[in-house]
Design an enzyme around this catalytic site. Sequence first.
Site, PDB file in Angstrom:
ATOM      1  N   ALA A 117      22.908  32.024  32.570  1.00 37.66           N
ATOM      2  CA  ALA A 117      23.381  31.456  31.306  1.00 37.66           C
ATOM      3  C   ALA A 117      23.881  32.637  30.475  1.00 37.66           C
ATOM      4  O   ALA A 117      23.109  33.556  30.191  1.00 37.66           O
ATOM      5  CB  ALA A 117      22.236  30.751  30.592  1.00 37.66           C
ATOM      6  N   GLU A 169      23.705  41.625  41.942  1.00 32.87           N
ATOM      7  CA  GLU A 169      22.790  41.178  40.883  1.00 32.87           C
ATOM      8  C   GLU A 169      21.586  40.419  41.454  1.00 32.87           C
ATOM      9  O   GLU A 169      20.841  39.810  40.697  1.00 32.87           O
ATOM     10  CB  GLU A 169      23.528  40.292  39.865  1.00 32.87           C
ATOM     11  CG  GLU A 169      24.369  41.105  38.896  1.00 32.87           C
ATOM     12  CD  GLU A 169      24.972  40.261  37.785  1.00 32.87           C
ATOM     13  OE1 GLU A 169      25.319  40.828  36.750  1.00 32.87           O
ATOM     14  OE2 GLU A 169      25.122  39.022  37.964  1.00 32.87           O
ATOM     15  N   ALA A 214      43.892  46.912  33.061  1.00 30.79           N
ATOM     16  CA  ALA A 214      45.323  46.787  32.724  1.00 30.79           C
ATOM     17  C   ALA A 214      46.213  47.613  33.643  1.00 30.79           C
ATOM     18  O   ALA A 214      47.441  47.426  33.671  1.00 30.79           O
ATOM     19  CB  ALA A 214      45.532  47.219  31.276  1.00 30.79           C
ATOM     20  N   GLY A 249      45.999  47.480  36.869  1.00 36.21           N
ATOM     21  CA  GLY A 249      46.190  46.758  38.116  1.00 36.21           C
ATOM     22  C   GLY A 249      45.068  46.989  39.103  1.00 36.21           C
ATOM     23  O   GLY A 249      43.896  47.028  38.730  1.00 36.21           O
ATOM     24  N   THR A 295      35.433  39.575  30.182  1.00 33.36           N
ATOM     25  CA  THR A 295      34.233  39.198  30.951  1.00 33.36           C
ATOM     26  C   THR A 295      34.624  38.305  32.128  1.00 33.36           C
ATOM     27  O   THR A 295      35.308  37.298  31.952  1.00 33.36           O
ATOM     28  CB  THR A 295      33.239  38.421  30.059  1.00 33.36           C
ATOM     29  OG1 THR A 295      33.051  39.131  28.847  1.00 33.36           O
ATOM     30  CG2 THR A 295      31.906  38.226  30.775  1.00 33.36           C
ATOM     31  N   GLY A 326      36.755  40.621  36.862  1.00 34.01           N
ATOM     32  CA  GLY A 326      36.491  41.133  38.214  1.00 34.01           C
ATOM     33  C   GLY A 326      35.959  40.039  39.123  1.00 34.01           C
ATOM     34  O   GLY A 326      36.212  40.052  40.335  1.00 34.01           O
ATOM     35  N   ASP A 327      35.224  39.094  38.556  1.00 30.76           N
ATOM     36  CA  ASP A 327      34.688  37.988  39.361  1.00 30.76           C
ATOM     37  C   ASP A 327      35.805  37.048  39.809  1.00 30.76           C
ATOM     38  O   ASP A 327      35.819  36.595  40.961  1.00 30.76           O
ATOM     39  CB  ASP A 327      33.644  37.205  38.565  1.00 30.76           C
ATOM     40  CG  ASP A 327      32.449  38.057  38.185  1.00 30.76           C
ATOM     41  OD1 ASP A 327      32.178  39.044  38.904  1.00 30.76           O
ATOM     42  OD2 ASP A 327      31.817  37.758  37.161  1.00 30.76           O
ATOM     43  N   GLY A 340      34.644  33.756  27.697  1.00 28.57           N
ATOM     44  CA  GLY A 340      33.690  33.321  28.716  1.00 28.57           C
ATOM     45  C   GLY A 340      34.175  33.713  30.096  1.00 28.57           C
ATOM     46  O   GLY A 340      35.374  33.790  30.353  1.00 28.57           O
TER      47      GLY A 340
END
Length: 305
Positions: free
Chosen positions: A10, A135, A215, A217, A240, A243-244, A279
């Site tokens: 969360a 993680e 930025a 690339g 945020t 990268g995911d 988000g």
Amino acid sequence: MLVVFGSINADLVFPVEHLPAAGETVLCPRFLFRHGGKGANQATAAARAGAKVLFAGCIGRDPWGAVLRAGLVEAGVDTSLLRESDQPSGTAVVMVAASGENAIVVAAGANGEATAAQVPDGLLGRETTVLCQNEVPLRESTALLARARARGARCLWNLAPATQLRSELLAEIDALLVNAAELHTVAGDRSGEAAERAMALHRQYGCAVVVTLGAEGALLAARGRLLHQPALAVDVVDTTGAGDAFAGVFAAALDRGTSWEAALAEAAVAGALACTAVGARSGQPDRAAILARLSHLPAARILEG
Ligand code: RIB
């Protein structure tokens, strides 16, 4: 089929004017709840991009757990490998500055109980891509990747957040995905710019090395060649989860049988579009949105090979 093994959180998002320095208190009007966790973010990014995705991770038997599961289901992710634990659901405090940069603290909670055993051998074969991050316990990710490798699955590892690890582990995977800071940690005392370090790791261990540069690339060192993919220009609201989105879409493209280079381009588009909303998952594009923006992406350039 893509199996994502990793965290689910969360995210309590605090939009602040600037990130606080040590000892500083900053005020903001309110916080927002957003779905997060690097593993779950990558799973939803891949599912939105059209992949068949199973997510293996751990949520708490608390009200957040149900909310987090629902977020995966809503994005089209199969949750049959998701387990519940007596630990609280993973929670992240995400501070997002007006510039779009962020600082994150994660309380692992149930993520610390995710195990490789949640993924049965029957799902690990030549038709499977496995994507891990860092993680959940490292021993569990490495155990899963070793089993997946032995059974012929494609193994991708987004080593975020980075830890120093036995670099021989890189010989066990098909691709390492990191940002520039993470590359620094993984590359140890290898000298040079990101491009040189990426190529050095690729040459030494054989795995493809993908480096996201924000930025600037992204870089791809694969099959003896080094490519630079410039970024798609967007108005950045929140970085945020960029990268995911990149990692999830990269994995989805490879799982579909796409070339490294085409996967890099699709991932670059997704990573950029993910920065356009507050988000980690709010800006994740679907396949149509990725395809629509591919022609706006500057062409990749061969730097070596
Ligand atoms: O990469 C962004 C993610 O990192 C956030 O969603 C947060 O939960 C942390 O896992």
